[in-house]
Every structure is written in structure tokens, then in C-alpha cells.
Design a protein around this motif. Structure first.
Motif, short mmCIF file in Angstrom:
data_model
loop_
_atom_site.label_atom_id
_atom_site.label_comp_id
_atom_site.label_asym_id
_atom_site.label_seq_id
_atom_site.Cartn_x
_atom_site.Cartn_y
_atom_site.Cartn_z
N MET A 74 0.82 -1.22 0.00
CA MET A 74 0.00 0.00 0.00
C MET A 74 0.85 1.27 0.00
N THR A 75 2.08 1.17 0.49
CA THR A 75 2.96 2.33 0.50
C THR A 75 3.17 2.89 -0.90
N VAL A 76 3.21 1.99 -1.88
CA VAL A 76 3.40 2.40 -3.28
C VAL A 76 2.32 1.73 -4.14
N LYS A 77 1.07 1.97 -3.78
CA LYS A 77 -0.01 1.29 -4.49
C LYS A 77 -0.14 1.78 -5.94
N GLN A 78 0.54 2.88 -6.28
CA GLN A 78 0.51 3.35 -7.66
C GLN A 78 1.32 2.45 -8.59
N LEU A 79 2.16 1.58 -8.04
CA LEU A 79 2.91 0.63 -8.85
C LEU A 79 2.08 -0.63 -9.09
N SER A 80 2.14 -1.16 -10.30
CA SER A 80 1.55 -2.47 -10.55
C SER A 80 2.38 -3.52 -9.83
N LEU A 81 1.85 -4.72 -9.69
CA LEU A 81 2.62 -5.77 -9.02
C LEU A 81 3.93 -6.09 -9.75
N PRO A 82 3.93 -6.20 -11.09
CA PRO A 82 5.23 -6.40 -11.76
C PRO A 82 6.20 -5.24 -11.54
N GLU A 83 5.70 -4.01 -11.54
CA GLU A 83 6.56 -2.85 -11.28
C GLU A 83 7.10 -2.90 -9.85
N LEU A 84 6.25 -3.30 -8.92
CA LEU A 84 6.67 -3.41 -7.53
C LEU A 84 7.78 -4.45 -7.39
N ALA A 85 7.59 -5.61 -8.03
CA ALA A 85 8.61 -6.66 -7.95
C ALA A 85 9.93 -6.17 -8.52
N ASP A 86 9.89 -5.50 -9.67
CA ASP A 86 11.12 -4.98 -10.28
C ASP A 86 11.80 -3.96 -9.37
N ALA A 87 11.00 -3.07 -8.79
CA ALA A 87 11.58 -2.02 -7.94
C ALA A 87 12.19 -2.61 -6.68
N CYS A 88 11.54 -3.61 -6.10
CA CYS A 88 12.10 -4.26 -4.91
C CYS A 88 13.43 -4.93 -5.23
N LEU A 89 13.48 -5.60 -6.36
CA LEU A 89 14.73 -6.25 -6.76
C LEU A 89 15.84 -5.24 -6.98
N ASP A 90 15.52 -4.12 -7.61
CA ASP A 90 16.53 -3.08 -7.87
C ASP A 90 17.09 -2.51 -6.56
N LEU A 91 16.22 -2.40 -5.54
CA LEU A 91 16.63 -1.78 -4.28
C LEU A 91 17.16 -2.78 -3.26
N GLY A 92 17.04 -4.06 -3.54
CA GLY A 92 17.46 -5.07 -2.58
C GLY A 92 16.46 -5.28 -1.46
N VAL A 93 15.21 -4.92 -1.68
CA VAL A 93 14.15 -5.18 -0.71
C VAL A 93 13.73 -6.65 -0.85
N PRO A 94 13.83 -7.45 0.20
CA PRO A 94 13.66 -8.90 0.04
C PRO A 94 12.23 -9.42 0.12
N GLY A 95 11.31 -8.59 0.60
CA GLY A 95 9.95 -9.09 0.78
C GLY A 95 8.92 -8.00 0.67
N VAL A 96 7.68 -8.40 0.45
CA VAL A 96 6.58 -7.45 0.32
C VAL A 96 5.38 -7.93 1.12
N GLY A 97 4.74 -6.99 1.80
CA GLY A 97 3.45 -7.24 2.42
C GLY A 97 2.37 -6.81 1.43
N LEU A 98 1.45 -7.70 1.14
CA LEU A 98 0.47 -7.45 0.09
C LEU A 98 -0.92 -7.19 0.66
N TRP A 99 -1.70 -6.45 -0.13
CA TRP A 99 -3.12 -6.25 0.16
C TRP A 99 -3.95 -7.06 -0.84
N ARG A 100 -5.10 -7.49 -0.40
CA ARG A 100 -5.88 -8.43 -1.19
C ARG A 100 -6.40 -7.85 -2.49
N GLU A 101 -6.77 -6.57 -2.51
CA GLU A 101 -7.41 -6.01 -3.70
C GLU A 101 -6.51 -6.07 -4.93
N PRO A 102 -5.27 -5.57 -4.87
CA PRO A 102 -4.42 -5.69 -6.07
C PRO A 102 -4.06 -7.13 -6.39
N VAL A 103 -3.95 -7.96 -5.38
CA VAL A 103 -3.66 -9.38 -5.63
C VAL A 103 -4.82 -10.02 -6.38
#
Length: 265
Positions: free
Chosen positions: A1-30
Motif C-alpha cells: 500500500m505504501t506504493v499502491k501506484q505501482l503495478s505488481l510487476p513494477e513493484l517486484a522490479d523495484a524491490c529487486l533493484d533496491l534489494g528489498v527482500p519481501g513485500v506485504g500485500l493487500w488483497r485487492e491488487p492481488v
């Protein structure tokens, strides 16, 4: 939800780029992307799903509404299991329309947990009661303190029901540090979340969570409490903030990661 403007693929790419190892998800975008598709996306990206949010809203009096809520929570448990997370965060629900009975509402939460706890256990999922700041008690969550959350959770086995420790909701409570220790002693801290408290609150108050470091909460202090209580799990940052959502999502994620390191390391 912190960056809900990102799609899930965009979120995954951004986490990988930054070295963020995990994500807490909300049901609606999932659900929009597809539960199985989300699980596959994040698994292939090597990202851990730390929690799924949210279940709950157990306080309805009408039998049909209660049955619908229980059915939805069973689906949420199944979704969490599919995503590979062991924790479903619960926002328990506010007072039903026309009711002023806080005690009755809390007892209906306990009734729901008695039904859902064993079902969650069957799926390898824990239920994490999240106390919300008292300003949400009427319409969103009648569980306002860690004391209240633990009083409910401790009716059930710790591997079924525990609590969410969220700085935004408990920072004001001078009993919270002792309750964190209580939760840790019972192995009931199922997730730890960070958000800062800034004022003035926006209209509607829901989207007023401040970026880490912008407000009144000492993040190192609260991190030290959960660590002293034995918690070694993921730390999530969960920000509801219209200003952050209006910005570039990758920029916000990078800023949030930097703030996390600056204010908790």
C-alpha cells in the motif's frame, strides 16, 4: 500500500533493484492481478510475501452479514496460503450501525476467531489481530490497544492467533512496551509495521500515515522493544498517504528504504 501506484510487476522490479527482500500485500491488487499469478510473479522474482492484509470485519450482528464475513476470511486464509505467507493481518471491524456496545462487538470477534483459527492452522496461516488507534474504534476497529488485542489472542493457541505491532497505532500508549514484552513471551508477535505520526491529520484521517522520520515516533525505540521481546521476523513499512501516492512510485520506494535504514539502523 505504501506504493499502491505501482503495478505488481513494477513493484517486484523495484524491490529487486533496491534489494528489498519481501513485500506485504493487500488483497485487492492481488485479486485484480490474480492470486496464482501473483504467487508465481513473486516466487520467480525471489521475493518473500511477508503478510497478506486484510481479513477481519467480524463485528456485524446480522447473521447473514456474519456468515459472509466468515466466508470472506476463509478465502483470505486460502489466498495467504497460495501466496506463501504464514500471516493474515486482521482489522477486526467497528461498531455496527446504531450500536454502542463495544463489549459485544469484541466478543463477536472472539467468536469469529474460534471458527477461523483452526481453519487457518490447517492452511499454515496465522491470524494477526491489529489494534488500530482509538480514532478508528467506531467505524473500523474496536480493538484499540495491544492489551485488548492480546486479551483476545490469548484465548487461542499462539500458532493460530497473535498480534500485529504497528507503530502508527500504538506509539501513544504508555502500556504498549510492556504489552510487546507480553506478546513476545507468548510468541504472539506475528508482524511488525512502521509508519510515522504527522499532523494535521487529513480529512477522514485514514490516509494520514507519515513517511518514516517525518513525525513524532522514535522508530529505533519501538524496534528495540520488539527485538527485546524476541521478534526476529520481517519489518514492514505501511504508509497510507495521498501525497506519497501522487508521486513516482519507484522514487517513493527508494525514499522509504533509505528512511528505514536511517531511522532504524
Amino acid at each position: 500500500m505504501t506504493v499502491k501506484q505501482l503495478s505488481l510487476p513494477e513493484l517486484a522490479d523495484a524491490c529487486l533493484d533496491l534489494g528489498v527482500p519481501g513485500v506485504g500485500l493487500w488483497r485487492e491488487p492481488v485479486q485484480s492481478y490474480g492470486v496464482d499469478a501473483t504467487a508465481k510473479l513473486l516466487r520467480e522474482a525471489g521475493l518473500t510475501v511477508t503478510t497478506l492484509c486484510r481479513g477481519g470485519f467480524f463485528t456485524a450482528i446480522d447473521p447473514a452479514e456474519r456468515a459472509a464475513a466468515l466466508a470472506d476470511n476463509r478465502r483470505a486464509i486460502e489466498e495467504a496460503a497460495t501466496l506463501g505467507t504464514d500471516t493474515l493481518v486482521l482489522v477486526s471491524g467497528g461498531l455496527p450501525a446504531g450500536s454502542k456496545d463495544l463489549h459485544g462487538a469484541r466478543e463477536r470477534i472472539a467468536d469469529a476467531l474460534a471458527e477461523l483459527g483452526p481453519y487457518a492452522e490447517q492452511h499454515g496461516v496465522r491470524l494477526a489481530i491489529e489494534p488500530l488507534h482509538p480514532m478508528y474504534a467506531a467505524d473500523r476497529c474496536v480493538v484499540s490497544t495491544l492489551t485488548q488485542a492480546l486479551d483476545l489472542a490469548e484465548r487461542f493457541p499462539a500458532h493460530q492467533v497473535g498480534v500485529t505491532v504497528d507503530t502508527y497505532h500504538i506509539w501513544w500508549d504508555d502500556q504498549a512496551p510492556a504489552q510487546i514484552a507480553r506478546a513476545g513471551a507468548g510468541n504472539r508477535i506475528h508482524t511488525f509495521q512502521l509508519a510515522d505520526w504527522t499532523t494535521p491529520l487529513p480529512e477522514g484521517v485514514l490516509n494520514g500515515r507519515g513517511q518514516i522520520g517525518d513525525g513524532a515516533i522514535d522508530m529505533r525505540e519501538w524496534k528495540s522493544y520488539v527485538e527485546a521481546a524476541g521478534y526476529t521476523g520481517p519489518i514492514e513499512v505501511e504508509l497510507f498517504n495521498d501525497g506519497l501516492w501522487a508521486r513516482d512510485g519507484r522514487e517513493v520506494l527508494a525514499e522509504t528504504a533509505e528512511r528505514f535504514l536511517t531511522h532504524t539502523a
